[in-house]
Design an enzyme around this catalytic site. Structure first.
Site, PDB file in Angstrom:
ATOM      1  N   ASP A   1       2.397 -62.853  19.852  1.00 55.69           N
ATOM      2  CA  ASP A   1       1.281 -63.668  20.748  1.00 55.69           C
ATOM      3  C   ASP A   1       1.086 -63.301  21.964  1.00 55.69           C
ATOM      4  O   ASP A   1       0.887 -64.077  22.958  1.00 55.69           O
ATOM      5  CB  ASP A   1       1.697 -65.225  20.484  1.00 55.69           C
ATOM      6  CG  ASP A   1       1.597 -65.625  19.053  1.00 55.69           C
ATOM      7  OD1 ASP A   1       1.542 -64.802  18.065  1.00 55.69           O
ATOM      8  OD2 ASP A   1       1.657 -66.911  18.982  1.00 55.69           O
TER       9      ASP A   1
ATOM     10  N   SER B   1      -3.003 -78.474  16.149  1.00 55.61           N
ATOM     11  CA  SER B   1      -1.913 -78.445  17.451  1.00 55.61           C
ATOM     12  C   SER B   1      -2.730 -79.047  18.588  1.00 55.61           C
ATOM     13  O   SER B   1      -2.520 -78.958  19.707  1.00 55.61           O
ATOM     14  CB  SER B   1      -1.116 -77.228  17.556  1.00 55.61           C
ATOM     15  OG  SER B   1      -1.915 -76.223  17.840  1.00 55.61           O
TER      16      SER B   1
ATOM     17  N   HIS C   1      -6.575 -73.500  21.977  1.00 53.72           N
ATOM     18  CA  HIS C   1      -6.248 -72.290  22.723  1.00 53.72           C
ATOM     19  C   HIS C   1      -6.389 -71.440  21.321  1.00 53.72           C
ATOM     20  O   HIS C   1      -6.139 -71.829  20.352  1.00 53.72           O
ATOM     21  CB  HIS C   1      -4.886 -72.247  23.229  1.00 53.72           C
ATOM     22  CG  HIS C   1      -3.796 -72.396  22.014  1.00 53.72           C
ATOM     23  ND1 HIS C   1      -3.518 -74.025  21.763  1.00 53.72           N
ATOM     24  CD2 HIS C   1      -2.901 -71.727  20.974  1.00 53.72           C
ATOM     25  CE1 HIS C   1      -2.256 -73.968  20.860  1.00 53.72           C
ATOM     26  NE2 HIS C   1      -2.241 -72.671  20.055  1.00 53.72           N
TER      27      HIS C   1
ATOM     28  N   GLU D   1       1.513 -75.856  11.979  1.00 50.70           N
ATOM     29  CA  GLU D   1       1.723 -75.563  13.295  1.00 50.70           C
ATOM     30  C   GLU D   1       1.545 -74.183  13.231  1.00 50.70           C
ATOM     31  O   GLU D   1       0.846 -73.489  14.437  1.00 50.70           O
ATOM     32  CB  GLU D   1       3.265 -75.884  13.803  1.00 50.70           C
ATOM     33  CG  GLU D   1       3.722 -77.206  14.150  1.00 50.70           C
ATOM     34  CD  GLU D   1       5.056 -77.426  14.469  1.00 50.70           C
ATOM     35  OE1 GLU D   1       5.922 -76.794  14.127  1.00 50.70           O
ATOM     36  OE2 GLU D   1       5.188 -78.420  15.431  1.00 50.70           O
TER      37      GLU D   1
ATOM     38  N   ALA E   1       5.621 -67.347  22.941  1.00 49.60           N
ATOM     39  CA  ALA E   1       6.488 -67.776  24.012  1.00 49.60           C
ATOM     40  C   ALA E   1       8.296 -67.934  23.571  1.00 49.60           C
ATOM     41  O   ALA E   1       8.246 -68.555  22.528  1.00 49.60           O
ATOM     42  CB  ALA E   1       5.954 -69.226  24.741  1.00 49.60           C
TER      43      ALA E   1
ATOM     44  N   CYS F   1       6.948 -69.750  19.843  1.00 48.17           N
ATOM     45  CA  CYS F   1       6.588 -68.760  18.805  1.00 48.17           C
ATOM     46  C   CYS F   1       7.629 -67.537  18.547  1.00 48.17           C
ATOM     47  O   CYS F   1       7.840 -67.283  17.590  1.00 48.17           O
ATOM     48  CB  CYS F   1       5.122 -68.245  18.848  1.00 48.17           C
ATOM     49  SG  CYS F   1       4.125 -69.551  18.593  1.00 48.17           S
TER      50      CYS F   1
HETATM   51 ZN    ZN Z   1      -1.347 -72.158  18.802  1.00 50.05          ZN
END
Ligand code: ZN
Length: 187
Positions: free
Chosen positions: A18, A64, A75, A107, A135, A139
Site C-alpha cells: 500500500d 471502513s 481513502h 476491512e 502502514a 496493513c
Molecule cells: Zn483502506
C-alpha cells in the site's frame, strides 16, 4: 545426496504494502512520513527476484469509511488518483499488483484477504517473504501475520515501513505482536 532444499534454495518475494498516494503526505489518510519508504523500497525491489505490490482498492461505499460508520476517512477509492501507487515507486520493478479491500463489508487490511496473493506466491514457489510499506500497525502487520499463517518465513523491515500511530506506541505494539507470531522484525 543434497536435499531438494539445498538444490532449489530459498525463494524469496518482496511484498510492498500500500505505498499509495492517499497514505503519503498530502493524501486522504496520510501516514506520517509515509513517502520516506519509497527510496528504500525501490532499492529492495531491485534486489528481489519477485516483487508484489498491494493496493488498498476500495469501492466508494467501503465499510471502513467514516460516512459508512467506519474508523477512517474516505481513502484509496478504486481508480482514483489517491489509490495509485506513489509516483516515486519504480513500476518496472513490480512483477504483480494485488488489489485488496474490494468488498464493502470487510476491512481488507491484509493483502491475503480475499485476493489471489497466496496463490501467486505458491505459483512462484515462494518460501519466504520480506514485507515493507504502509502502514506498519495496520496493513503491513495484517499482511505479515497472514503470510506467517500461510506457512511462509516472514521478515518485516521496519525501516521500510511507517506507522499510523492512532494511539502512540501502536508501531511498537505491532512489532511485539509480529514477533510473538514468529515474524522476524529487523531494522
Ligand atoms: Zn483502506
Amino acid at each position: 545426496m543434497p536435499s531438494a532444499d539445498y538444490i532449489r534454495g530459498v525463494m524469496r518475494a518482496l511484498i510492498v504494502v500500500d505505498v499509495q498516494n492517499d497514505f503519503c503526505p498530502g493524501g486522504a489518510l496520510a501516514v506520517p512520513d509515509g513517502d520516506a519508504v519509497v527510496d528504500v523500497v525501490n532499492r529492495m525491489a531491485s534486489d528481489a527476484p519477485f516483487v508484489v505490490a498491494t493496493r488498498d482498492w476500495h469501492p466508494p461505499d467501503h465499510g471502513s469509511f467514516a460516512p459508512q460508520g467506519g474508523p477512517w476517512p474516505v481513502h484509496c477509492v478504486r481508480d482514483t488518483p489517491g489509490a495509485q501507487l506513489h509516483s516515486g515507486i519504480d513500476a518496472s520493478q513490480i512483477d504483480a499488483i494485488v488489489d485488496k479491500g474490494q468488498s464493502s463489508d470487510r476491512e481488507g487490511y491484509s493483502g491475503f484477504e480475499g485476493t489471489e496473493l497466496e496463490r501467486l506466491l505458491r505459483e512462484h514457489d515462494i518460501d519466504a517473504v520480506d514485507v515493507v510499506g504502509l502502514a506498519l500497525d495496520y496493513c503491513v502487520k495484517a499482511t505479515a501475520l497472514d503470510a506467517r499463517r500461510a506457512g511462509l518465513d516472514v521478515t518485516v523491515h521496519r525501516g521500510a515501513t511507517r506507522a499510523v500511530e492512532v494511539s502512540p506506541g501502536d508501531g511498537d505494539r505491532a512489532v511485539q505482536e509480529l514477533r510473538a507470531a514468529g515474524v522476524e522484525v529487523v531494522d
